[in-house]
Design a protein around this motif. Sequence first.
Motif, mmCIF file in Angstrom:
data_model
loop_
_atom_site.group_PDB
_atom_site.id
_atom_site.type_symbol
_atom_site.label_atom_id
_atom_site.label_comp_id
_atom_site.label_asym_id
_atom_site.label_seq_id
_atom_site.Cartn_x
_atom_site.Cartn_y
_atom_site.Cartn_z
ATOM 1 N N SER A 99 55.777 21.808 -12.475
ATOM 2 C CA SER A 99 55.208 21.877 -11.127
ATOM 3 C C SER A 99 55.720 20.746 -10.254
ATOM 4 C CB SER A 99 53.681 21.790 -11.214
ATOM 5 O OG SER A 99 53.116 21.625 -9.933
ATOM 6 N N ALA A 101 53.988 19.293 -8.373
ATOM 7 C CA ALA A 101 52.868 18.356 -8.250
ATOM 8 C C ALA A 101 53.225 16.996 -8.840
ATOM 9 C CB ALA A 101 51.624 18.920 -8.930
ATOM 10 N N CYS A 106 54.670 17.322 -3.102
ATOM 11 C CA CYS A 106 53.323 17.844 -2.832
ATOM 12 C C CYS A 106 52.415 16.769 -2.253
ATOM 13 C CB CYS A 106 52.716 18.452 -4.097
ATOM 14 S SG CYS A 106 53.642 19.905 -4.654
ATOM 15 N N ARG A 107 52.551 15.547 -2.712
ATOM 16 C CA ARG A 107 51.748 14.454 -2.145
ATOM 17 C C ARG A 107 52.106 14.245 -0.683
ATOM 18 N NH1 ARG A 107 52.635 12.824 -7.346
ATOM 19 N NH2 ARG A 107 54.477 11.576 -6.887
ATOM 20 N N ARG A 110 50.551 16.837 1.271
ATOM 21 C CA ARG A 110 49.117 16.915 0.990
ATOM 22 C C ARG A 110 48.714 18.276 0.413
ATOM 23 N NH1 ARG A 110 45.769 13.174 5.061
ATOM 24 N NH2 ARG A 110 47.027 11.333 4.692
ATOM 25 N N TYR A 111 49.592 18.794 -0.460
ATOM 26 C CA TYR A 111 49.308 20.044 -1.151
ATOM 27 C C TYR A 111 48.584 19.733 -2.458
ATOM 28 C CZ TYR A 111 52.903 22.270 1.811
ATOM 29 O OH TYR A 111 53.661 22.744 2.851
ATOM 30 N N ASP A 112 47.485 20.392 -2.685
ATOM 31 C CA ASP A 112 46.804 20.308 -3.958
ATOM 32 C C ASP A 112 47.704 20.974 -5.010
ATOM 33 O OD1 ASP A 112 43.890 19.928 -5.220
ATOM 34 O OD2 ASP A 112 44.774 21.784 -6.017
ATOM 35 N N PRO A 113 47.669 20.520 -6.279
ATOM 36 C CA PRO A 113 48.507 21.167 -7.290
ATOM 37 C C PRO A 113 48.283 22.671 -7.438
ATOM 38 C CG PRO A 113 47.721 19.076 -8.113
ATOM 39 C CD PRO A 113 47.009 19.316 -6.796
ATOM 40 N N GLN A 114 47.096 23.177 -7.073
ATOM 41 C CA GLN A 114 46.853 24.621 -7.156
ATOM 42 C C GLN A 114 47.322 25.381 -5.921
ATOM 43 O OE1 GLN A 114 42.650 24.454 -9.286
ATOM 44 N NE2 GLN A 114 43.273 26.535 -8.847
ATOM 45 N N ASN A 115 47.674 24.684 -4.866
ATOM 46 C CA ASN A 115 48.173 25.328 -3.661
ATOM 47 C C ASN A 115 49.519 25.973 -3.994
ATOM 48 O OD1 ASN A 115 49.503 25.853 -1.176
ATOM 49 N ND2 ASN A 115 48.410 24.202 -0.156
ATOM 50 N N CYS A 118 52.740 24.159 -3.396
ATOM 51 C CA CYS A 118 53.128 23.133 -4.369
ATOM 52 C C CYS A 118 53.680 23.912 -5.568
ATOM 53 C CB CYS A 118 51.925 22.279 -4.756
ATOM 54 S SG CYS A 118 52.339 20.936 -5.871
ATOM 55 N N HIS A 120 55.090 25.958 -8.617
ATOM 56 C CA HIS A 120 55.189 25.779 -10.065
ATOM 57 C C HIS A 120 55.810 27.020 -10.686
ATOM 58 C CE1 HIS A 120 51.083 27.650 -10.178
ATOM 59 N NE2 HIS A 120 51.469 28.072 -11.360
#
Length: 190
Positions: A99, A101, A106-107, A110-115, A118, A120
């Motif tokens: 991912s 992430a 992603c940071r 400001r994407y959450d890892p589940q977004n 971001c 994967h």
Amino acid sequence: LLLLCAASGLLLAAVAAIPPPEEAARMARYVLHSCDWGALATLSAQEGLRGRPFANIFSLSDGPPGPCGGSGVPYLYLTDMEISVQDLEVNSNASLTVSLAQTPYCRKHRYDPQNPLCAHIIFVGSIVKVNDSEAGLAKKALFSRHPEMESWPKDHNWFFAKFNITNIWVLDYFGGLKIVTPEEYYSVKP
């Protein structure tokens, strides 16, 4: 000199730009090459967990870091002493998730890892030891990103392995998973 440095920076930024969502095979190659580790899921062979899913983190590499894009082959450095490797000795089938992430991408956004933005990638296949002719490539790929590996205890009988990809799922945008064949994946220029 300042102009040359600025031009080089723009060129590197263009080369490292994330592929567009409509290029799922390129995205899969990009994400794998951007990642230094992944979550490897096996079917446990351990007492009390036998037959249940078991995920573990492994360092990996498809080639030295940089804009060249790597080979697309996820290489690993393994020992039979590791619990997941013991699972693989009973059943070599596994899945590997990598991912963005774990990258600054992603940071920064400001994407959450589940977004889904971001991105994967989920690879399905099996783990196989590499043959002698491929061991040099695997060693270069792994030790260039994970130099600590060279000093790991020799009495652990480390060996180079690769993830033999049979299925690829890409989640990099809204609307669900995209399926990429191994042929598409390996034929695309990252």
